[in-house]
Design a protein around this motif. Structure first.
Motif, PDB file in Angstrom:
ATOM      1  N   ALA A 262       0.847  -1.204   0.000  1.00 55.67           N
ATOM      2  CA  ALA A 262       0.000   0.000   0.000  1.00 55.67           C
ATOM      3  C   ALA A 262       0.877   1.247   0.000  1.00 55.67           C
ATOM      4  O   ALA A 262       0.622   2.203  -0.744  1.00 55.67           O
ATOM      5  N   ILE A 263       1.905   1.233   0.818  1.00 52.71           N
ATOM      6  CA  ILE A 263       2.821   2.375   0.905  1.00 52.71           C
ATOM      7  C   ILE A 263       3.457   2.636  -0.460  1.00 52.71           C
ATOM      8  O   ILE A 263       3.485   3.773  -0.941  1.00 52.71           O
ATOM      9  N   ASP A 264       3.923   1.580  -1.102  1.00 52.82           N
ATOM     10  CA  ASP A 264       4.599   1.719  -2.392  1.00 52.82           C
ATOM     11  C   ASP A 264       3.670   2.252  -3.477  1.00 52.82           C
ATOM     12  O   ASP A 264       4.055   3.142  -4.249  1.00 52.82           O
ATOM     13  N   ILE A 265       2.467   1.718  -3.562  1.00 53.06           N
ATOM     14  CA  ILE A 265       1.550   2.174  -4.620  1.00 53.06           C
ATOM     15  C   ILE A 265       1.149   3.627  -4.391  1.00 53.06           C
ATOM     16  O   ILE A 265       1.052   4.407  -5.330  1.00 53.06           O
ATOM     17  N   LEU A 266       0.929   4.023  -3.133  1.00 54.25           N
ATOM     18  CA  LEU A 266       0.566   5.409  -2.832  1.00 54.25           C
ATOM     19  C   LEU A 266       1.707   6.357  -3.198  1.00 54.25           C
ATOM     20  O   LEU A 266       1.480   7.404  -3.810  1.00 54.25           O
ATOM     21  N   LYS A 267       2.919   5.979  -2.845  1.00 55.24           N
ATOM     22  CA  LYS A 267       4.068   6.812  -3.207  1.00 55.24           C
ATOM     23  C   LYS A 267       4.220   6.892  -4.720  1.00 55.24           C
ATOM     24  O   LYS A 267       4.613   7.921  -5.262  1.00 55.24           O
ATOM     25  N   GLY A 268       3.872   5.820  -5.425  1.00 54.40           N
ATOM     26  CA  GLY A 268       3.905   5.821  -6.880  1.00 54.40           C
ATOM     27  C   GLY A 268       2.922   6.821  -7.488  1.00 54.40           C
ATOM     28  O   GLY A 268       3.139   7.311  -8.595  1.00 54.40           O
ATOM     29  N   PHE A 269       1.849   7.101  -6.766  1.00 52.90           N
ATOM     30  CA  PHE A 269       0.883   8.123  -7.193  1.00 52.90           C
ATOM     31  C   PHE A 269       1.231   9.494  -6.614  1.00 52.90           C
ATOM     32  O   PHE A 269       0.454  10.430  -6.730  1.00 52.90           O
TER      33      PHE A 269
ATOM     34  N   ASN B  82      -4.298  -3.274  -3.304  1.00 53.97           N
ATOM     35  CA  ASN B  82      -5.629  -2.786  -3.669  1.00 53.97           C
ATOM     36  C   ASN B  82      -6.131  -1.733  -2.690  1.00 53.97           C
ATOM     37  O   ASN B  82      -6.834  -0.807  -3.086  1.00 53.97           O
ATOM     38  N   ALA B  83      -5.769  -1.855  -1.429  1.00 47.01           N
ATOM     39  CA  ALA B  83      -6.146  -0.825  -0.454  1.00 47.01           C
ATOM     40  C   ALA B  83      -5.511   0.508  -0.826  1.00 47.01           C
ATOM     41  O   ALA B  83      -6.157   1.559  -0.751  1.00 47.01           O
ATOM     42  N   GLY B  84      -4.260   0.468  -1.255  1.00 46.64           N
ATOM     43  CA  GLY B  84      -3.582   1.689  -1.678  1.00 46.64           C
ATOM     44  C   GLY B  84      -4.221   2.291  -2.915  1.00 46.64           C
ATOM     45  O   GLY B  84      -4.412   3.505  -2.995  1.00 46.64           O
ATOM     46  N   ILE B  85      -4.592   1.442  -3.867  1.00 44.52           N
ATOM     47  CA  ILE B  85      -5.247   1.942  -5.077  1.00 44.52           C
ATOM     48  C   ILE B  85      -6.602   2.548  -4.727  1.00 44.52           C
ATOM     49  O   ILE B  85      -6.959   3.628  -5.203  1.00 44.52           O
ATOM     50  N   LEU B  86      -7.368   1.880  -3.882  1.00 40.31           N
ATOM     51  CA  LEU B  86      -8.677   2.404  -3.473  1.00 40.31           C
ATOM     52  C   LEU B  86      -8.529   3.749  -2.764  1.00 40.31           C
ATOM     53  O   LEU B  86      -9.288   4.690  -3.021  1.00 40.31           O
TER      54      LEU B  86
ATOM     55  N   ASP C  26      -8.905  15.440  -6.367  1.00 42.46           N
ATOM     56  CA  ASP C  26      -7.571  15.886  -6.764  1.00 42.46           C
ATOM     57  C   ASP C  26      -7.295  15.403  -8.185  1.00 42.46           C
ATOM     58  O   ASP C  26      -7.036  14.214  -8.402  1.00 42.46           O
ATOM     59  N   LYS C  27      -7.370  16.306  -9.145  1.00 46.92           N
ATOM     60  CA  LYS C  27      -7.224  15.945 -10.556  1.00 46.92           C
ATOM     61  C   LYS C  27      -5.862  15.336 -10.872  1.00 46.92           C
ATOM     62  O   LYS C  27      -5.762  14.441 -11.715  1.00 46.92           O
ATOM     63  N   CYS C  28      -4.817  15.792 -10.223  1.00 54.50           N
ATOM     64  CA  CYS C  28      -3.475  15.234 -10.475  1.00 54.50           C
ATOM     65  C   CYS C  28      -3.446  13.743 -10.126  1.00 54.50           C
ATOM     66  O   CYS C  28      -2.896  12.932 -10.884  1.00 54.50           O
ATOM     67  N   VAL C  29      -4.020  13.393  -8.992  1.00 56.52           N
ATOM     68  CA  VAL C  29      -4.068  11.982  -8.593  1.00 56.52           C
ATOM     69  C   VAL C  29      -4.966  11.206  -9.550  1.00 56.52           C
ATOM     70  O   VAL C  29      -4.622  10.098  -9.982  1.00 56.52           O
ATOM     71  N   LEU C  30      -6.101  11.773  -9.903  1.00 54.73           N
ATOM     72  CA  LEU C  30      -7.007  11.111 -10.834  1.00 54.73           C
ATOM     73  C   LEU C  30      -6.309  10.818 -12.158  1.00 54.73           C
ATOM     74  O   LEU C  30      -6.432   9.711 -12.710  1.00 54.73           O
ATOM     75  N   ASP C  31      -5.555  11.770 -12.664  1.00 52.76           N
ATOM     76  CA  ASP C  31      -4.829  11.564 -13.917  1.00 52.76           C
ATOM     77  C   ASP C  31      -3.827  10.421 -13.791  1.00 52.76           C
ATOM     78  O   ASP C  31      -3.658   9.617 -14.725  1.00 52.76           O
ATOM     79  N   LYS C  32      -3.167  10.304 -12.658  1.00 56.52           N
ATOM     80  CA  LYS C  32      -2.199   9.219 -12.439  1.00 56.52           C
ATOM     81  C   LYS C  32      -2.897   7.870 -12.370  1.00 56.52           C
ATOM     82  O   LYS C  32      -2.376   6.858 -12.841  1.00 56.52           O
ATOM     83  N   ILE C  33      -4.096   7.850 -11.793  1.00 60.22           N
ATOM     84  CA  ILE C  33      -4.869   6.609 -11.733  1.00 60.22           C
ATOM     85  C   ILE C  33      -5.290   6.187 -13.139  1.00 60.22           C
ATOM     86  O   ILE C  33      -5.225   5.000 -13.490  1.00 60.22           O
TER      87      ILE C  33
ATOM     88  N   VAL D 257      -3.703   6.799 -15.922  1.00 60.20           N
ATOM     89  CA  VAL D 257      -2.501   6.265 -16.569  1.00 60.20           C
ATOM     90  C   VAL D 257      -2.209   4.852 -16.047  1.00 60.20           C
ATOM     91  O   VAL D 257      -1.886   3.939 -16.824  1.00 60.20           O
ATOM     92  N   TYR D 258      -2.342   4.658 -14.742  1.00 58.57           N
ATOM     93  CA  TYR D 258      -2.107   3.347 -14.135  1.00 58.57           C
ATOM     94  C   TYR D 258      -3.054   2.299 -14.726  1.00 58.57           C
ATOM     95  O   TYR D 258      -2.639   1.212 -15.112  1.00 58.57           O
ATOM     96  N   LYS D 259      -4.327   2.654 -14.809  1.00 57.14           N
ATOM     97  CA  LYS D 259      -5.330   1.720 -15.344  1.00 57.14           C
ATOM     98  C   LYS D 259      -5.054   1.411 -16.814  1.00 57.14           C
ATOM     99  O   LYS D 259      -5.230   0.272 -17.259  1.00 57.14           O
ATOM    100  N   GLU D 260      -4.633   2.410 -17.559  1.00 60.29           N
ATOM    101  CA  GLU D 260      -4.283   2.190 -18.963  1.00 60.29           C
ATOM    102  C   GLU D 260      -3.094   1.226 -19.049  1.00 60.29           C
ATOM    103  O   GLU D 260      -3.047   0.361 -19.932  1.00 60.29           O
ATOM    104  N   GLY D 261      -2.150   1.357 -18.118  1.00 61.12           N
ATOM    105  CA  GLY D 261      -1.012   0.440 -18.069  1.00 61.12           C
ATOM    106  C   GLY D 261      -1.440  -0.995 -17.800  1.00 61.12           C
ATOM    107  O   GLY D 261      -0.882  -1.933 -18.385  1.00 61.12           O
ATOM    108  N   LEU D 262      -2.434  -1.173 -16.945  1.00 63.83           N
ATOM    109  CA  LEU D 262      -2.963  -2.519 -16.682  1.00 63.83           C
ATOM    110  C   LEU D 262      -3.558  -3.113 -17.955  1.00 63.83           C
ATOM    111  O   LEU D 262      -3.334  -4.281 -18.284  1.00 63.83           O
ATOM    112  N   LYS D 263      -4.301  -2.291 -18.670  1.00 58.67           N
ATOM    113  CA  LYS D 263      -4.927  -2.720 -19.924  1.00 58.67           C
ATOM    114  C   LYS D 263      -3.847  -3.125 -20.927  1.00 58.67           C
ATOM    115  O   LYS D 263      -3.955  -4.177 -21.570  1.00 58.67           O
TER     116      LYS D 263
END
Length: 161
Positions: free
Chosen positions: A20-27, A121-125, A134-141, A143-149
């Motif tokens: 969770a810590i790692d994914i949050l820092k990634g955003f 998943n807790a970090g992503i949620l 927060d639009k900056c965080v939303l934009d990063k999410i 991009v992340y979801k597009e990467g999963l795809k």
């Protein structure tokens, strides 16, 4: 931007909660990490739960194994959204005790619950919750979801060869 608190019952939970810590820092979300034991430091738990919102924290991720009271107790004290991470620990009954302790909350005291050891998943949620305002965080999410795809599309191409 607000912070996400990642708390756990003991240092033995850290390997799971690190995801969770790692994914949050990634955003690029600020993370506050602490050990708050529901059973061994109840005074700290009460103070943490009652005051987290005064420190610019927007979401609390609480991980615990065994009886796993930490997420529910924090949720009972805090006005913030709480995401519970059941941790399969040494004293756990295959993790089911932790899952059910976090999942089966009484009406009026919600805890969003992710899968056993599902701190990523807790970090992503938590990031998605922050991304609502927060639009900056939303934009990063996005991009992340597009990467999963893209990973799935690449994997599909590999297996079709």
């Amino acid at each position: 931007m607000g912070k996400v608190a990642v708390i756990m019952g003991s240092t033995s939970d850290l390997p799971v909660m690190q995801e969770a810590i790692d994914i949050l820092k990634g955003f690029d979300i600020e993370v506050e990490v602490d050990i708050v034991s529901a059973h061994r430091t109840p005074e700290k738990l009460f103070d943490y739960g009652k005051n987290a919102h005064t420190r610019d924290i927007q979401v609390i991720i609480a991980g615990a194994g065994g009886a796993a009271h930490l997420p529910g107790m924090i949720a009972s004290l805090s006005p913030l959204p709480v995401i519970g991470v059941p941790v399969k620990s040494r004293n756990s009954i295959d993790g089911w005790d932790s899952v059910l302790s976090i999942l089966q909350m009484p009406g009026g005291v919600p805890v969003a619950t992710v899968a056993l050891d599902g701190a990523k998943n807790a970090g992503i949620l938590a990031a998605q919750i922050i991304g609502c305002s927060d639009k900056c965080v939303l934009d990063k999410i996005l991009v992340y979801k597009e990467g999963l795809k893209e990973k799935v599309i690449e994997g599909s191409k590999k297996v079709q060869k």
